[in-house]
Design an enzyme around this catalytic site. Structure first.
Site, PDB file in Angstrom:
ATOM      1  N   ASN A 122       0.817  -1.216   0.000  1.00 31.65           N
ATOM      2  CA  ASN A 122       0.000   0.000   0.000  1.00 31.65           C
ATOM      3  C   ASN A 122       0.852   1.269   0.000  1.00 31.65           C
ATOM      4  OD1 ASN A 122      -2.635  -1.235   0.177  1.00 31.65           O
ATOM      5  ND2 ASN A 122      -2.124  -1.778   2.276  1.00 31.65           N
ATOM      6  N   HIS A 138      -2.961  -6.044  -2.901  1.00 35.29           N
ATOM      7  CA  HIS A 138      -2.740  -4.845  -3.692  1.00 35.29           C
ATOM      8  C   HIS A 138      -1.372  -4.839  -4.390  1.00 35.29           C
ATOM      9  CE1 HIS A 138      -5.845  -2.626  -0.978  1.00 35.29           C
ATOM     10  NE2 HIS A 138      -6.421  -3.167  -2.041  1.00 35.29           N
ATOM     11  N   HIS A 166      -1.014 -12.580   4.720  1.00 35.07           N
ATOM     12  CA  HIS A 166      -1.822 -11.403   4.435  1.00 35.07           C
ATOM     13  C   HIS A 166      -3.275 -11.832   4.320  1.00 35.07           C
ATOM     14  CE1 HIS A 166      -1.670  -7.185   3.101  1.00 35.07           C
ATOM     15  NE2 HIS A 166      -2.672  -7.474   2.291  1.00 35.07           N
ATOM     16  N   HIS A 216      -2.480  -6.949   6.676  1.00 34.54           N
ATOM     17  CA  HIS A 216      -3.643  -6.580   5.854  1.00 34.54           C
ATOM     18  C   HIS A 216      -4.683  -5.754   6.582  1.00 34.54           C
ATOM     19  CE1 HIS A 216      -6.730  -6.597   2.782  1.00 34.54           C
ATOM     20  NE2 HIS A 216      -7.580  -7.155   3.607  1.00 34.54           N
TER      21      HIS A 216
END
Length: 271
Positions: free
Chosen positions: A44, A72, A156, A181
Protein backbone atom coordinates in the site's frame (compact mmCIF):
# COMPACT_ATOMS: atom_id res chain seq x y z
CA UNK A 1 26.92 -23.16 17.66
CA UNK A 2 23.49 -21.70 18.34
CA UNK A 3 23.12 -17.94 17.82
CA UNK A 4 20.26 -15.47 18.02
CA UNK A 5 19.20 -13.82 14.78
CA UNK A 6 17.21 -10.59 15.02
CA UNK A 7 14.59 -9.97 12.35
CA UNK A 8 12.72 -6.67 12.13
CA UNK A 9 9.39 -6.65 10.28
CA UNK A 10 7.64 -3.41 9.31
CA UNK A 11 3.83 -3.57 9.05
CA UNK A 12 1.88 -2.41 5.98
CA UNK A 13 3.38 0.86 4.76
CA UNK A 14 0.54 3.19 3.78
CA UNK A 15 1.34 5.94 1.29
CA UNK A 16 3.66 8.89 1.66
CA UNK A 17 2.92 9.38 5.40
CA UNK A 18 4.30 5.93 6.17
CA UNK A 19 7.23 6.30 3.78
CA UNK A 20 8.20 9.73 5.16
CA UNK A 21 8.26 8.42 8.71
CA UNK A 22 10.43 5.46 7.70
CA UNK A 23 12.88 7.76 5.88
CA UNK A 24 13.36 9.61 9.16
CA UNK A 25 13.29 6.77 11.68
CA UNK A 26 13.93 3.37 10.12
CA UNK A 27 17.76 3.47 10.21
CA UNK A 28 17.71 4.35 13.91
CA UNK A 29 15.14 1.62 14.66
CA UNK A 30 17.32 -0.93 12.87
CA UNK A 31 20.30 0.24 14.90
CA UNK A 32 18.42 0.32 18.21
CA UNK A 33 17.28 -3.29 17.86
CA UNK A 34 20.51 -4.53 16.22
CA UNK A 35 18.43 -6.08 13.46
CA UNK A 36 20.28 -8.56 11.27
CA UNK A 37 17.56 -8.70 8.64
CA UNK A 38 14.69 -6.35 7.74
CA UNK A 39 11.42 -7.19 5.99
CA UNK A 40 8.66 -4.69 5.15
CA UNK A 41 5.18 -5.08 3.72
CA UNK A 42 4.75 -2.32 1.13
CA UNK A 43 1.71 -3.28 -0.96
CA UNK A 44 0.00 0.00 0.00
CA UNK A 45 3.03 2.28 -0.22
CA UNK A 46 2.16 4.01 -3.52
CA UNK A 47 -0.74 6.39 -2.91
CA UNK A 48 -2.30 3.90 -0.51
CA UNK A 49 -2.55 1.06 -3.02
CA UNK A 50 0.29 -0.68 -4.88
CA UNK A 51 4.00 0.01 -5.21
CA UNK A 52 6.47 1.42 -7.73
CA UNK A 53 10.18 1.12 -8.51
CA UNK A 54 11.12 4.42 -6.85
CA UNK A 55 9.64 3.29 -3.54
CA UNK A 56 11.34 -0.10 -3.82
CA UNK A 57 14.75 1.49 -4.33
CA UNK A 58 14.12 3.89 -1.46
CA UNK A 59 13.25 1.07 0.95
CA UNK A 60 16.37 -0.87 -0.01
CA UNK A 61 18.52 2.21 0.67
CA UNK A 62 16.92 2.55 4.10
CA UNK A 63 18.03 -0.97 5.03
CA UNK A 64 15.08 -3.17 4.01
CA UNK A 65 16.25 -6.51 2.59
CA UNK A 66 12.94 -8.02 1.44
CA UNK A 67 9.62 -6.39 0.53
CA UNK A 68 6.41 -8.39 0.89
CA UNK A 69 2.95 -7.70 -0.52
CA UNK A 70 -0.67 -8.77 -0.60
CA UNK A 71 -3.88 -8.29 -2.51
CA UNK A 72 -2.74 -4.84 -3.69
CA UNK A 73 0.61 -6.05 -5.02
CA UNK A 74 -0.89 -5.96 -8.52
CA UNK A 75 -2.77 -2.66 -8.14
CA UNK A 76 -0.33 -0.66 -10.30
CA UNK A 77 0.21 -2.42 -13.61
CA UNK A 78 3.43 -0.53 -14.42
CA UNK A 79 5.25 -2.59 -11.78
CA UNK A 80 4.52 -5.90 -13.52
CA UNK A 81 7.69 -6.09 -15.68
CA UNK A 82 9.88 -5.18 -12.70
CA UNK A 83 8.24 -7.84 -10.53
CA UNK A 84 9.73 -10.49 -12.81
CA UNK A 85 13.28 -9.23 -12.22
CA UNK A 86 13.59 -8.63 -8.46
CA UNK A 87 13.54 -11.76 -6.24
CA UNK A 88 13.62 -9.54 -3.12
CA UNK A 89 10.21 -8.14 -4.02
CA UNK A 90 7.57 -10.69 -3.06
CA UNK A 91 3.84 -11.06 -3.69
CA UNK A 92 1.61 -13.81 -2.26
CA UNK A 93 2.84 -17.18 -3.48
CA UNK A 94 -0.63 -18.69 -3.77
CA UNK A 95 -1.79 -16.53 -6.68
CA UNK A 96 -2.54 -18.78 -9.66
CA UNK A 97 0.18 -19.85 -12.05
CA UNK A 98 1.06 -17.06 -14.47
CA UNK A 99 0.90 -14.17 -11.98
CA UNK A 100 3.90 -11.88 -12.12
CA UNK A 101 6.66 -12.00 -9.54
CA UNK A 102 8.01 -14.20 -6.78
CA UNK A 103 6.17 -15.64 -3.78
CA UNK A 104 9.12 -16.69 -1.66
CA UNK A 105 12.89 -16.49 -1.54
CA UNK A 106 15.93 -17.70 0.36
CA UNK A 107 18.35 -14.91 1.23
CA UNK A 108 21.82 -14.54 2.70
CA UNK A 109 21.80 -12.74 6.03
CA UNK A 110 24.46 -9.99 5.85
CA UNK A 111 27.46 -10.50 8.10
CA UNK A 112 26.62 -14.12 8.85
CA UNK A 113 26.84 -17.53 7.21
CA UNK A 114 23.10 -18.02 7.72
CA UNK A 115 20.23 -17.93 5.26
CA UNK A 116 16.61 -16.96 5.85
CA UNK A 117 13.55 -18.06 3.92
CA UNK A 118 10.79 -15.48 3.51
CA UNK A 119 7.37 -16.67 2.37
CA UNK A 120 4.46 -14.42 1.37
CA UNK A 121 0.98 -15.99 1.44
CA UNK A 122 -2.56 -14.63 1.27
CA UNK A 123 -5.78 -15.77 2.90
CA UNK A 124 -9.04 -16.36 1.02
CA UNK A 125 -11.82 -15.52 3.48
CA UNK A 126 -13.50 -12.27 2.27
CA UNK A 127 -10.71 -11.95 -0.30
CA UNK A 128 -9.94 -13.24 -3.80
CA UNK A 129 -10.55 -16.93 -4.35
CA UNK A 130 -6.93 -17.73 -5.13
CA UNK A 131 -5.11 -21.00 -4.45
CA UNK A 132 -5.17 -22.59 -1.00
CA UNK A 133 -2.53 -20.98 1.28
CA UNK A 134 -2.52 -23.98 3.63
CA UNK A 135 -1.64 -26.50 0.92
CA UNK A 136 0.76 -24.04 -0.67
CA UNK A 137 2.53 -23.73 2.68
CA UNK A 138 2.95 -27.52 2.84
CA UNK A 139 5.18 -27.71 -0.21
CA UNK A 140 6.99 -24.38 0.08
CA UNK A 141 8.03 -24.93 3.70
CA UNK A 142 9.49 -28.31 2.80
CA UNK A 143 11.35 -26.76 -0.13
CA UNK A 144 12.79 -23.91 1.97
CA UNK A 145 13.86 -26.30 4.72
CA UNK A 146 16.22 -27.94 2.23
CA UNK A 147 18.41 -24.82 2.62
CA UNK A 148 17.48 -23.25 5.96
CA UNK A 149 15.28 -23.79 9.01
CA UNK A 150 14.93 -20.04 9.57
CA UNK A 151 11.61 -19.17 7.93
CA UNK A 152 9.56 -15.97 8.20
CA UNK A 153 5.98 -15.91 6.86
CA UNK A 154 3.97 -12.79 6.03
CA UNK A 155 0.37 -14.06 6.03
CA UNK A 156 -1.82 -11.40 4.44
CA UNK A 157 -5.46 -12.05 5.33
CA UNK A 158 -8.73 -10.39 6.32
CA UNK A 159 -10.24 -12.84 8.80
CA UNK A 160 -8.60 -13.21 12.19
CA UNK A 161 -9.88 -16.78 12.39
CA UNK A 162 -8.08 -17.70 9.18
CA UNK A 163 -4.86 -16.13 10.43
CA UNK A 164 -5.07 -17.99 13.72
CA UNK A 165 -5.91 -21.28 12.04
CA UNK A 166 -2.98 -20.85 9.67
CA UNK A 167 -0.68 -20.04 12.60
CA UNK A 168 -1.58 -23.28 14.36
CA UNK A 169 -1.21 -25.14 11.06
CA UNK A 170 2.41 -24.04 10.48
CA UNK A 171 3.55 -23.95 14.13
CA UNK A 172 6.71 -26.03 14.33
CA UNK A 173 7.42 -25.62 10.61
CA UNK A 174 8.23 -21.89 10.51
CA UNK A 175 10.09 -19.50 12.79
CA UNK A 176 7.65 -16.57 12.69
CA UNK A 177 4.22 -15.87 11.20
CA UNK A 178 3.32 -12.18 11.03
CA UNK A 179 -0.25 -11.33 10.05
CA UNK A 180 -0.85 -8.31 7.82
CA UNK A 181 -3.64 -6.58 5.85
CA UNK A 182 -6.13 -5.34 8.47
CA UNK A 183 -3.86 -2.43 9.53
CA UNK A 184 -4.80 -2.71 13.21
CA UNK A 185 -2.08 -3.97 15.59
CA UNK A 186 -3.24 -6.86 17.75
CA UNK A 187 -2.13 -7.55 21.31
CA UNK A 188 -1.55 -11.29 20.89
CA UNK A 189 2.15 -11.53 19.98
CA UNK A 190 3.35 -14.81 21.48
CA UNK A 191 5.33 -17.97 20.91
CA UNK A 192 3.16 -20.99 20.08
CA UNK A 193 3.82 -24.39 21.73
CA UNK A 194 6.03 -25.75 18.94
CA UNK A 195 8.25 -22.67 18.88
CA UNK A 196 6.82 -20.32 16.23
CA UNK A 197 6.45 -16.62 16.92
CA UNK A 198 2.95 -15.42 16.06
CA UNK A 199 0.91 -12.22 15.83
CA UNK A 200 -2.50 -11.86 14.21
CA UNK A 201 -1.73 -8.42 12.77
CA UNK A 202 1.36 -6.24 13.01
CA UNK A 203 -0.56 -3.06 12.20
CA UNK A 204 0.19 -0.40 9.63
CA UNK A 205 2.97 2.12 9.24
CA UNK A 206 1.16 5.29 8.31
CA UNK A 207 -1.54 7.76 9.42
CA UNK A 208 -3.70 6.71 12.38
CA UNK A 209 -5.95 9.77 12.16
CA UNK A 210 -7.77 7.70 9.58
CA UNK A 211 -9.84 4.61 8.91
CA UNK A 212 -7.06 2.07 8.22
CA UNK A 213 -5.16 4.74 6.29
CA UNK A 214 -8.15 6.25 4.49
CA UNK A 215 -9.46 9.77 5.02
CA UNK A 216 -11.94 9.63 7.92
CA UNK A 217 -14.74 11.66 6.35
CA UNK A 218 -14.62 9.69 3.10
CA UNK A 219 -14.71 6.40 4.98
CA UNK A 220 -17.62 7.52 7.17
CA UNK A 221 -19.62 8.54 4.07
CA UNK A 222 -19.20 5.05 2.68
CA UNK A 223 -20.92 3.64 5.74
CA UNK A 224 -23.58 6.35 6.04
CA UNK A 225 -24.63 6.52 2.40
CA UNK A 226 -23.66 3.00 1.26
CA UNK A 227 -22.38 4.29 -2.08
CA UNK A 228 -18.84 4.18 -3.52
CA UNK A 229 -16.44 7.02 -2.75
CA UNK A 230 -13.01 7.56 -4.26
CA UNK A 231 -10.17 6.36 -2.02
CA UNK A 232 -8.46 9.33 -0.40
CA UNK A 233 -5.28 9.02 1.63
CA UNK A 234 -5.29 10.32 5.18
CA UNK A 235 -2.49 12.18 6.94
CA UNK A 236 -1.76 12.83 10.59
CA UNK A 237 -0.78 10.89 13.70
CA UNK A 238 1.78 8.95 11.69
CA UNK A 239 3.24 5.89 13.42
CA UNK A 240 5.50 2.96 12.68
CA UNK A 241 4.13 -0.44 13.64
CA UNK A 242 6.49 -3.37 13.43
CA UNK A 243 7.77 -6.51 15.05
CA UNK A 244 11.18 -7.52 16.41
CA UNK A 245 11.84 -11.23 16.68
CA UNK A 246 14.78 -13.32 17.79
CA UNK A 247 15.31 -16.69 16.14
CA UNK A 248 17.61 -19.48 17.28
CA UNK A 249 19.80 -20.27 14.27
CA UNK A 250 20.25 -23.90 15.26
CA UNK A 251 16.63 -24.87 15.92
CA UNK A 252 14.90 -22.25 13.78
CA UNK A 253 12.54 -21.57 16.67
CA UNK A 254 11.52 -18.12 17.83
CA UNK A 255 12.99 -17.19 21.21
CA UNK A 256 11.33 -13.77 21.56
CA UNK A 257 8.74 -11.67 19.78
CA UNK A 258 8.00 -8.03 20.56
CA UNK A 259 5.73 -5.53 18.79
CA UNK A 260 7.31 -2.17 18.05
CA UNK A 261 5.14 0.96 17.87
CA UNK A 262 6.62 4.42 17.51
CA UNK A 263 5.42 6.77 18.72
CA UNK A 264 3.36 4.73 21.17
CA UNK A 265 -0.40 5.17 21.38
CA UNK A 266 -1.77 7.57 23.98
CA UNK A 267 -3.84 5.87 26.65
CA UNK A 268 -4.66 8.93 28.74
CA UNK A 269 -6.21 12.23 27.79
CA UNK A 270 -3.76 15.12 27.71
CA UNK A 271 -4.27 17.71 30.42
Amino acid sequence: MSQQLKVLFIGDIVGSPGLSLLETLLPSIISKHNADFVIANAENSHEGMGINEEIIRSLYKLGVHVITGGNHSFAKWKIYPYMKTDPNLLRPLNYPKGAHGFGYGIYDIPGTSQKIGVVNLQGRTYMQTIDDPFRTADWVLEKVKEQTNIIFIDFHAEATAEKMAFGWYVDGRASVMAGTHTHIPTADARILPKGMGYITDVGMTGPYHSVIGMDKETAIKRFLIQTPHKYKMANGDNRICGLVTEIDTETGQCSSIEPVTFPGFETKASS
